[in-house]
Design a protein around this motif. Sequence first.
Motif, PDB file in Angstrom:
ATOM      1  N   UNK A 104       0.880  -1.163   0.000  1.00 52.40           N
ATOM      2  CA  UNK A 104       0.000   0.000   0.000  1.00 52.40           C
ATOM      3  C   UNK A 104       0.921   1.217   0.000  1.00 52.40           C
ATOM      4  N   UNK A 105       0.731   2.108  -0.967  1.00 52.43           N
ATOM      5  CA  UNK A 105       1.719   3.158  -1.246  1.00 52.43           C
ATOM      6  C   UNK A 105       1.067   4.530  -1.247  1.00 52.43           C
ATOM      7  N   UNK A 106       1.779   5.502  -0.691  1.00 49.78           N
ATOM      8  CA  UNK A 106       1.377   6.891  -0.798  1.00 49.78           C
ATOM      9  C   UNK A 106       2.635   7.748  -0.730  1.00 49.78           C
ATOM     10  N   UNK A 107       2.468   9.069  -0.833  1.00 49.76           N
ATOM     11  CA  UNK A 107       3.638   9.948  -0.746  1.00 49.76           C
ATOM     12  C   UNK A 107       3.227  11.343  -0.309  1.00 49.76           C
ATOM     13  N   UNK A 108       4.163  12.033   0.315  1.00 56.68           N
ATOM     14  CA  UNK A 108       4.008  13.450   0.653  1.00 56.68           C
ATOM     15  C   UNK A 108       5.298  14.154   0.234  1.00 56.68           C
ATOM     16  N   UNK A 109       5.195  15.031  -0.756  1.00 55.46           N
ATOM     17  CA  UNK A 109       6.340  15.826  -1.188  1.00 55.46           C
ATOM     18  C   UNK A 109       5.967  17.306  -1.125  1.00 55.46           C
TER      19      UNK A 109
ATOM     20  N   UNK B 221       1.206  -7.301  -5.997  1.00 52.86           N
ATOM     21  CA  UNK B 221       0.076  -6.371  -6.011  1.00 52.86           C
ATOM     22  C   UNK B 221       0.468  -5.072  -5.327  1.00 52.86           C
ATOM     23  N   UNK B 222      -0.204  -3.994  -5.735  1.00 53.64           N
ATOM     24  CA  UNK B 222      -0.033  -2.729  -5.027  1.00 53.64           C
ATOM     25  C   UNK B 222      -1.336  -1.958  -5.035  1.00 53.64           C
ATOM     26  N   UNK B 223      -1.487  -1.122  -4.014  1.00 52.71           N
ATOM     27  CA  UNK B 223      -2.628  -0.204  -3.910  1.00 52.71           C
ATOM     28  C   UNK B 223      -2.051   1.187  -3.705  1.00 52.71           C
ATOM     29  N   UNK B 224      -2.365   2.077  -4.606  1.00 50.40           N
ATOM     30  CA  UNK B 224      -1.932   3.463  -4.479  1.00 50.40           C
ATOM     31  C   UNK B 224      -3.079   4.309  -3.941  1.00 50.40           C
TER      32      UNK B 224
END
Length: 357
Positions: A96-101, A186-189
């Motif tokens: 499970x992927x996210x980001x803060x830039x 698998x991935x979940x964005x």
Amino acid sequence: MKFLNSTAQLVEPLESRKFARFTLQYTAVEEKPNGKEQWEPRFAGHQSLEERENSFLAHDQKINCGFVKGPKGSPSTGFDLAEDDANYISKCHIAVISCIFGNSDRLRTPTGKTVTRLSRKNVCFVMFMDEVSLHTLSSDGQVPDRMGFIGFWKVVVVKNLPYSDMRRVGKIPKLLPHRLFPSARYSIWLDSKLRLQLDPLLILEYFLWRKGYEYAISNHYDRHCVWEEVAQNKKLNKYNHSIIDEQFAFYQADGLKRFNASDPNKLLPSNVPEGSFIIRAHTPMSNLFSCLWFNEVERFTPRDQLSFAYTYQKLKRKNPGKPFYLNMFKDCERRTIAKLFHHRSEEKRGIRQSATE
């Protein structure tokens, strides 16, 4: 929406034989061309239009897909990770992927009851961020523990950002999870403005496994035609108008047509996605589509909704004998499984407006 009540009896399916099978390799290094003194290595490489056209063919091939290094001795092209972090994400099977830039958002952690014991054991939750965003979170009292976690999220700090535009940097984990997580199946964005409201394994079962899809993304809640999306982006000054016009003209010349909801042969229920939530099986066709979509974002604008339908339709057109099982689901389903919050900039605008009222 009828999700399973529990993950207790859930079994990860074997790889489906109906998915297209071919081998993708990725350009790792580009050498400096003779006679080009101004040439500099770039994260996405230097893809020619001929190479771009050939990359849409779903067969054994080597293509540009980010993470391209320059000749030996040249500086890094960016998105550098610490060795321990790179080692951690290289072993994830489901991510499970996210980001803060650029301090764009606060950290939204799934509530404890949302994530089952099975997912805690088998799913990596990875939040990519720059050092500035980590410093701000720490100032807010959200400090990673000694293992680098804040709640469920493993915080992975990215150094040497390859772009000055933070929106473009964010497209790397969003569109290239198969490159960052080479062992993941698998991935979940989810965008950092969202908080997960459902167990990841139940999401995979519902959107992919149950009906044999390899990619799932919701339609936009309001707009369905790229013509409308172009007009909205220009109205709100989301990006340089001339570059949007250049991209749009290029796509029309290559066959992009207006969306017609009544067309029985339309390839998608909408030509504009709500791209904040994406569920993927890392199959060859899914990975190829992700590379192609990233390359369009890199070549033109980081407004990925402008290039989604064109990329999908061209991939289908160039490979009539190789299906791509994409599930475009309704946006109301996305809202059921992910709670929406405001970006930090929107919070500040709201505070200023309240102060002046």
